[in-house]
Design a protein around this motif. Structure first.
Motif, PDB file in Angstrom:
ATOM      1  N   ARG A   1       0.838  -1.190   0.000  1.00 28.13           N
ATOM      2  CA  ARG A   1       0.000   0.000   0.000  1.00 28.13           C
ATOM      3  C   ARG A   1       0.877   1.245   0.000  1.00 28.13           C
ATOM      4  NH1 ARG A   1      -2.747  -3.361  -1.464  1.00 28.13           N
ATOM      5  NH2 ARG A   1      -4.662  -4.208  -0.551  1.00 28.13           N
TER       6      ARG A   1
ATOM      7  N   PRO B   1       0.920   5.522   0.568  1.00 30.54           N
ATOM      8  CA  PRO B   1       0.149   6.635   1.137  1.00 30.54           C
ATOM      9  C   PRO B   1      -0.222   7.651   0.061  1.00 30.54           C
ATOM     10  CG  PRO B   1       2.489   6.869   1.669  1.00 30.54           C
ATOM     11  CD  PRO B   1       2.329   5.527   1.013  1.00 30.54           C
TER      12      PRO B   1
ATOM     13  N   HIS C   1      -6.971  11.201   3.784  1.00 23.51           N
ATOM     14  CA  HIS C   1      -5.742  10.418   3.718  1.00 23.51           C
ATOM     15  C   HIS C   1      -6.101   8.996   3.309  1.00 23.51           C
ATOM     16  CE1 HIS C   1      -4.785  13.798   6.434  1.00 23.51           C
ATOM     17  NE2 HIS C   1      -3.614  13.765   5.809  1.00 23.51           N
TER      18      HIS C   1
ATOM     19  N   LYS D   1      -4.905   5.124   1.317  1.00 22.31           N
ATOM     20  CA  LYS D   1      -3.856   4.184   0.932  1.00 22.31           C
ATOM     21  C   LYS D   1      -4.219   3.629  -0.437  1.00 22.31           C
ATOM     22  CE  LYS D   1      -2.542   2.824   5.626  1.00 22.31           C
ATOM     23  NZ  LYS D   1      -2.454   1.688   6.605  1.00 22.31           N
TER      24      LYS D   1
ATOM     25  N   TRP E   1     -13.251   0.861   1.339  1.00 20.32           N
ATOM     26  CA  TRP E   1     -12.321   0.903   0.206  1.00 20.32           C
ATOM     27  C   TRP E   1     -13.111   0.667  -1.073  1.00 20.32           C
ATOM     28  CZ3 TRP E   1     -11.594  -3.143  -3.215  1.00 20.32           C
ATOM     29  CH2 TRP E   1     -12.039  -4.402  -2.800  1.00 20.32           C
TER      30      TRP E   1
END
Length: 391
Positions: A102, A104, A120, A122, A160
């Motif tokens: 992953r 950032p 924020h 991933k 996600w």
């Protein structure tokens, strides 16, 4: 066939799964069973275990349905502008289909009142065919969110999501993204048992230099679990499912749709580009997704499986089971009733090029001409179909 009853082999597998999941006991000087204290090897996970799990109440299922149905990301058809900043040089190097790495990143989107949400995230790469460097320069993405940050934003309720990207940084490839988006919308018109999508205009920024890598259309695909919740069911990853295991109306609808768009890149048996949803009445529904390698979308990298002996993806093949007139006719009537709405979809996107729009509409219109002819219907879906039990 009574689809409200599971086939015996699935019932047997579910029963075995419940036994495998049960705790082990030993008798220790009494008639009462006691849990073993010695270290046990964890039982091997079986995909059939979910079949044996108890169901929540009907009220809970309806609540989940309403919650997923109301997710703000899919409440609008307006194009959603987003900006994602990350180290895309590293992201695009990760071409392993089994990678769990992953990266950032930061996703920005603007609310209607002008406020900017900074999330924020991933990022991960995903897929198989489009991960190959020879096919795509820019990888398909998995975007993971922070639960507390998405509250009150357009991504509220999302954990996600899959983000379908542009593959190559060119206007032509952007047209393929738009055509696949409309293919999802087409299936939405035919059934609510389908994946929802949200079209985005994504700007991808290199976090180190601040330079824009690309600004292209993309699409967020609804999470599997939310599709299942809207159907008041659950996702089950059962391998080797055959036609007889499935709800027959949904199976027929899916197979005719795949024929309509010229798509053969799926397998119910292998769970490839299909999700299986089980409902409390013991029905199993096949819900398709991922339509880029189809005759309707037709990107340069789209080639048919050589085992199918097709010359091109634009050549249609019906891969479903044989149907009776009583079963196929209501399904085709649904397609015919939605024709005007289907065709209108191609007028809804101003950035779809005129020649691309005309070619897509001609391809779809050819399908409609085919199913209006009784002789073609009998040849394709009744007499000349697959005699096998599954695929």
């Amino acid at each position: 066939m009574n689809t409200s009853l599971w086939p015996r082999r699935i019932l047997a597998a579910a029963a075995l799964a419940s036994l495998v999941a049960a705790p082990a006991y030993v008798v220790a000087g009494s008639d009462e069973p006691q849990a073993t204290t010695s270290k046990q090897t964890p039982p091997k996970k079986t995909p059939y275990a979910k079949l044996a799990q108890p169901w929540p109440s009907a009220e809970v299922l309806k609540t989940r349905h309403a919650s997923s149905d109301a997710l703000p990301l899919f409440a609008s058809d307006e194009v959603l502008p987003i900006t994602i900043a990350a180290d895309f040089r590293l992201v695009n190097k990760d071409r392993d289909p089994n990678s769990t790495q992953r990266f950032p990143g930061e996703l920005r989107t603007t609310r209607p009142d002008g406020r900017i949400d900074v999330l924020h995230v991933k990022l991960g790469t995903r897929g198989h065919f489009r991960l190959m460097p020879r096919n795509c320069d820019f990888v398909p993405l998995r975007v993971e969110f922070v639960k507390d940050e998405v509250k009150g934003t357009v991504f509220d309720g999302q954990s996600w999501l899959k983000l379908g990207t542009h593959c190559q940084n060119s206007g032509d490839y952007e047209q393929y993204t738009l055509k696949e988006y409309l293919t999802y919308k087409m299936f939405n018109l035919l059934t609510q048992k389908s994946f929802r999508v949200r079209l985005v205009k994504g700007t991808y920024v290199d976090e180190k230099s601040g330079k824009t890598v690309a600004t292209r259309y993309g699409l967020f695909l609804e999470h599997d679990n939310d599709v299942a919740r809207r159907m008041e069911g659950r996702i089950i990853g059962i391998p080797r499912v055959v036609f007889a295991d499935l709800d027959q109306d949904m199976l027929t609808l899916m197979m005719v749709f795949e024929y309509m768009i010229g798509n053969t890149d799926f397998s119910i048996f292998a769970n490839h580009n299909v999700r299986l949803v089980q409902t409390p009445d013991r029905k199993i529904y096949a819900v398709p997704y991922d339509f880029d390698i189809s005759g309707l979308v037709h990107p340069p990298y789209a080639i048919p499986d050589p085992h199918l002996h097709l010359t091109s993806v634009v050549e249609r093949m019906y891969r479903g089971p044989c149907r009776t007139p009583e079963l196929i006719n209501p399904i085709l009537a649904n397609f015919l009733a939605k024709k005007d709405q289907v065709m209108a979809l191609y007028e809804s996107l101003p950035d779809l090029k005129k020649e691309v729009r005309r070619e897509a509409k001609d391809y779809v219109d050819d399908f409609y001409s085919t199913i209006k002819n009784d002789r073609n219907v009998r040849r394709l879906f009744i007499d000349g179909c697959r005699k096998a039990d599954g695929m």
